[in-house]
Design an enzyme around this catalytic site. Structure first.
Site, PDB file in Angstrom:
ATOM      1  N   SER A 164       5.720  -5.455   8.969  1.00  0.00           N
ATOM      2  CA  SER A 164       6.887  -4.307   8.694  1.00  0.00           C
ATOM      3  C   SER A 164       8.423  -4.818   8.934  1.00  0.00           C
ATOM      4  CB  SER A 164       6.892  -3.341   9.513  1.00  0.00           C
ATOM      5  OG  SER A 164       5.672  -2.505   8.627  1.00  0.00           O
ATOM      6  N   HIS A 182      11.435   2.182  11.759  1.00  0.00           N
ATOM      7  CA  HIS A 182      10.600   1.856  12.589  1.00  0.00           C
ATOM      8  C   HIS A 182      10.027   0.983  13.457  1.00  0.00           C
ATOM      9  CE1 HIS A 182       8.272   0.359   9.101  1.00  0.00           C
ATOM     10  NE2 HIS A 182       7.381  -0.228  10.175  1.00  0.00           N
ATOM     11  N   ASP A 213      14.570   3.285   6.144  1.00  0.00           N
ATOM     12  CA  ASP A 213      13.811   2.613   6.929  1.00  0.00           C
ATOM     13  C   ASP A 213      14.767   1.606   7.069  1.00  0.00           C
ATOM     14  OD1 ASP A 213      12.341   2.837   9.155  1.00  0.00           O
ATOM     15  OD2 ASP A 213       9.723   2.341   7.545  1.00  0.00           O
TER      16      ASP A 213
END
Length: 454
Positions: free
Chosen positions: A213, A109, A139
């Site tokens: 992230s 993402h 992911d």
């Protein structure tokens, strides 16, 4: 609320917290000073680890499609849908896992839809990165930069983690590069969070925020144990509940991307559910967790490996199993052709079975095997026009029930009653849990529509 994070630098309030390390706890560790006049510190370990954690800046264009009302199309000759493109920028983190090859792993993402990816090292050097491959459901994405005097993080065995182990998160929250936070492993094998299709997360209370992230979760030896992915927070801020993809799972997926350019997901070929106290009592079992096998698909890897309906899978490759979701995530990330040892309880006896996983993308079935109302359609794993994984309708017989409901060849089913599905096993499980009216979200070319089955 579960949050993924790709964001630019934003204004934020700062809260200063302090923690005290007790010297005797860490005295035996090599990166802590044993000198009575010095305070124990993580600094020596971090000096080795932080050069391998990078900042990632992305630029791209997001495309949105909106269906135009029929009267506008009729009176003004407007197209069926209106397409809007909006530029975006974002920041995230990444980890160098192979210095010689220049491999950088991050979250999908973070770099999804990015036209330009820039990797910045802690020494200020910047590189343009190429995306080698990604997997939306886990992911994970793999990037490549020029391998010029890079530092990599060694990988730890994430299966050896225990709740209570100390961990350190390193990343780029809010654009503040090389930020370090510490905590412990709060829980293992977290799933059912609806973050993605494959969930087998490490939970930690090390502070993770926007921009973290794709960054590193390391142990006190400076080894990578996880890739930070998301947090649980009502307002998008850290509340001490963060989630990371285990390093073992990441490594299995990255190896597939390097070898094949994509993830070739493994498939066991069973339907089932979590084991709880009620099911354990009904099956006369002393085990209250694991994966219950309710059905074994014909000619599947499970059937060939000797699994039977009524079995309770309690371990995978010797590692204790907590839930059916955990089993699904582990199997899918291991890849097609992998040999897996399953420990199974069958009528009170524990047995070990060796199973060679099928390739999920090669499996094709008739829709009637899952949903009799769709008789006449043939289904297989596939992707829609936007690259989203789902169930592709490969063939529809004329005048069949499936045709009357409106299914067409090349349709891709992506959700059942708004529950996202990406493969045949998820499709089976979603339908198994549905009752009454069933709404199938179907992507047909660039158009999204619903087919309602009563």
């Amino acid at each position: 609320m579960i949050k993924h994070f790709r964001t630019g630098l934003i204004a934020t309030g700062l809260t200063i917290c302090a923690a005290t390390l007790v010297a005797p706890t860490y005295a035996a560790l090599p990166f802590f000073s044993s000198d009575k006049d010095e305070v124990p510190s993580l600094a020596p370990m971090l000096q080795e680890a932080t050069p391998a954690v990078v900042s990632i800046a992305v630029e791209g264009t997001q495309t949105s499609r909106q269906r135009v009302p029929e009267m506008f199309r009729y009176f003004f000759g407007a197209p069926q849908e209106q397409v809007q493109e909006r530029p975006f920028r974002g920041l995230g983190s990444g980890v160098i896992i192979d210095a010689e090859e220049g491999y950088v792993v991050t979250n999908n993402h973070v770099v999804d839809n990015a036209d330009e990816i820039t990797v910045k090292l802690n020494d200020g050097r910047e590189f343009k990165a190429k995306k080698l491959g990604a997997d939306e459901q886990s992911d994970i994405a793999l990037l490549k930069i020029d391998p010029e005097d890079l530092t990599e993080l060694p990988l730890a065995d994430s299966d050896a983690l225990l709740v209570g182990d100390f961990v350190v998160a390193i990343g780029n929250p809010f654009g503040l590069s090389q930020t370090v936070t510490s905590g412990i492993v709060s829980a293992l094998s977290r799933s059912g969070l609806n973050i993605g299709g494959l969930e087998d997360f490490i939970q930690t209370d090390a502070a993770i925020n926007r921009g973290n992230s794709g960054g590193a979760l390391v142990n006190l030896k400076g080894e990578l144990v996880g890739i930070n992915t998301a947090i649980f927070g009502p307002n998008g801020g850290n509340v001490g509940i963060g989630f990371a993809i285990p390093s073992n799972m990441m490594k299995r997926l990255v190896d597939q991307i390097i070898e094949f350019g994509e993830v070739r997901r493994g498939l066991l070929g069973i339907l089932g559910s979590d084991v709880d106290a009620g099911l354990a009592e009904a099956m006369n079992s002393d085990i209250n967790k694991g994966a219950f096998v309710s059905e074994v698909q014909p000619d599947s890897a499970a059937e060939k490996g000797g699994l039977e309906a009524g079995d309770i899978i309690i371990a995978v490759n010797g590692k204790e199993l907590n839930s059916f979701r955990e089993l699904r995530a582990k199997v899918a990330s291991m890849g097609a052709g992998a040999e897996v040892e399953l420990t199974v309880l069958r009528r009170g006896d524990s047995i070990d079975l060796k199973v060679v996983l099928d390739d999920a993308s090669d499996v094709q079935i008739t829709a009637a095997e899952i949903l009799p109302a769709l008789e006449g359609a043939t289904l297989a794993a596939g992707t829609d026009a936007r690259g989203n994984a789902g169930i592709e309708v490969t063939d529809v017989e004329r005048n069949s029930p499936a045709a009357r409901f409106g299914l067409q060849p090349e349709d891709v089913i992506v959700a059942v009653n708004r529950q996202r599905i990406t493969n045949l096993t998820e499709f089976r499980n979603a339908l198994d849990g549905a009752s009454g009216v069933i709404a199938l979200n179907v992507n047909r070319g660039s158009t999204s529509l619903y087919l309602v089955i009563r």
